[in-house]
Each structure stands twice: as structure tokens, then as C-alpha cells.
Design an enzyme around this catalytic site. Sequence first.
Site, PDB file in Angstrom:
ATOM      1  N   LEU A  69     -11.382  -7.754  -1.252  1.00  0.00           N
ATOM      2  CA  LEU A  69     -11.298  -9.209  -1.118  1.00  0.00           C
ATOM      3  C   LEU A  69     -11.956  -9.875  -2.317  1.00  0.00           C
ATOM      4  O   LEU A  69     -13.014  -9.434  -2.770  1.00  0.00           O
ATOM      5  CB  LEU A  69     -12.032  -9.639   0.165  1.00  0.00           C
ATOM      6  CG  LEU A  69     -12.173 -11.135   0.421  1.00  0.00           C
ATOM      7  CD1 LEU A  69     -10.825 -11.711   0.855  1.00  0.00           C
ATOM      8  CD2 LEU A  69     -13.223 -11.393   1.489  1.00  0.00           C
ATOM      9  N   CYS A  70     -11.332 -10.935  -2.821  1.00  0.00           N
ATOM     10  CA  CYS A  70     -11.954 -11.771  -3.850  1.00  0.00           C
ATOM     11  C   CYS A  70     -11.587 -13.223  -3.548  1.00  0.00           C
ATOM     12  O   CYS A  70     -11.330 -13.569  -2.401  1.00  0.00           O
ATOM     13  CB  CYS A  70     -11.539 -11.338  -5.257  1.00  0.00           C
ATOM     14  SG  CYS A  70      -9.815 -11.676  -5.672  1.00  0.00           S
ATOM     15  N   HIS A  71     -11.550 -14.074  -4.569  1.00  0.00           N
ATOM     16  CA  HIS A  71     -11.257 -15.491  -4.350  1.00  0.00           C
ATOM     17  C   HIS A  71      -9.773 -15.724  -4.056  1.00  0.00           C
ATOM     18  O   HIS A  71      -9.417 -16.322  -3.043  1.00  0.00           O
ATOM     19  CB  HIS A  71     -11.703 -16.303  -5.570  1.00  0.00           C
ATOM     20  CG  HIS A  71     -11.601 -17.784  -5.369  1.00  0.00           C
ATOM     21  ND1 HIS A  71     -11.563 -18.648  -6.420  1.00  0.00           N
ATOM     22  CD2 HIS A  71     -11.534 -18.558  -4.257  1.00  0.00           C
ATOM     23  CE1 HIS A  71     -11.475 -19.883  -5.959  1.00  0.00           C
ATOM     24  NE2 HIS A  71     -11.459 -19.854  -4.650  1.00  0.00           N
ATOM     25  N   GLY A  73      -7.246 -13.044  -4.924  1.00  0.00           N
ATOM     26  CA  GLY A  73      -6.525 -11.776  -4.801  1.00  0.00           C
ATOM     27  C   GLY A  73      -6.299 -11.016  -6.085  1.00  0.00           C
ATOM     28  O   GLY A  73      -5.871  -9.868  -6.044  1.00  0.00           O
ATOM     29  N   ILE A  98     -10.133 -14.920  -0.256  1.00  0.00           N
ATOM     30  CA  ILE A  98     -10.833 -15.730   0.743  1.00  0.00           C
ATOM     31  C   ILE A  98     -10.235 -17.133   0.829  1.00  0.00           C
ATOM     32  O   ILE A  98     -10.332 -17.796   1.866  1.00  0.00           O
ATOM     33  CB  ILE A  98     -12.357 -15.769   0.487  1.00  0.00           C
ATOM     34  CG1 ILE A  98     -13.074 -16.208   1.768  1.00  0.00           C
ATOM     35  CG2 ILE A  98     -12.694 -16.637  -0.709  1.00  0.00           C
ATOM     36  CD1 ILE A  98     -14.505 -15.803   1.868  1.00  0.00           C
TER      37      ILE A  98
END
Length: 112
Positions: A69-71, A73, A98
Site C-alpha cells: 500500500l502507498c498513496h 499505488g 490509501i
Amino acid sequence: MVEQIQPEALADWLSAHAHLRPLVLDVREPWELQLASLAAQPFELAAIPMGMLVARLAELDPTRPVACLCHHGARSMQVALFLARQGFARVANITGGIDAWSREYDPGIARY
């Protein structure tokens, strides 16, 4: 191979791998975690910034499924591909990061 998982499908992915103790790996920076983080969930969550992953790779178990998971993708996809090249057999990217999680699954999580 890296699976692409929509936020609303993560629970199903985790359930399908429950016997292998799946992990959600948040690869965002500490300042991003302060702005928006996942609430308590029925899964294990680890936070290792993308830039620290090589140095901290030994903290991860390659036999466990990992959903990254990141901001938005992009970073998590790079990490997922890296993990797959390192021998992690079950790796997924949480598509949209996210930000998508907040928009589509849990609007209580702040967007930035």
C-alpha cells in the site's frame, strides 16, 4: 506475478490467504502515515518506507502473502515487483493506494 487488488476486495484476498498469515505493507513515508493511516483492521500491518525496504527486507517473511500500500499505488507496485523478484511468492498491490481506500472503502481516512 503481482495481483492488483481494489481496496474493497482486500478482505477477500486476506481471507483466501488467512492460513499463511497475510501482511499489509504500507510503504509510505512517516509524515504520510501521520496524515492518513489505516484504522485497526483484522490484519497485520507493517510500515516500512520504500526507501528503507532493501535495508529492512529481512524483517519480512517471503512465505507470507504481502499486499503493498502507498498513496496512489505507484510506489507500492514498485515494491510489489521488487518483492516478487526477491522470491516472495504471493504479492499484491492495493490499486489506488490509501487515496482509493478513503474514496471507495473508508471515507473516515483523510485524503491528501
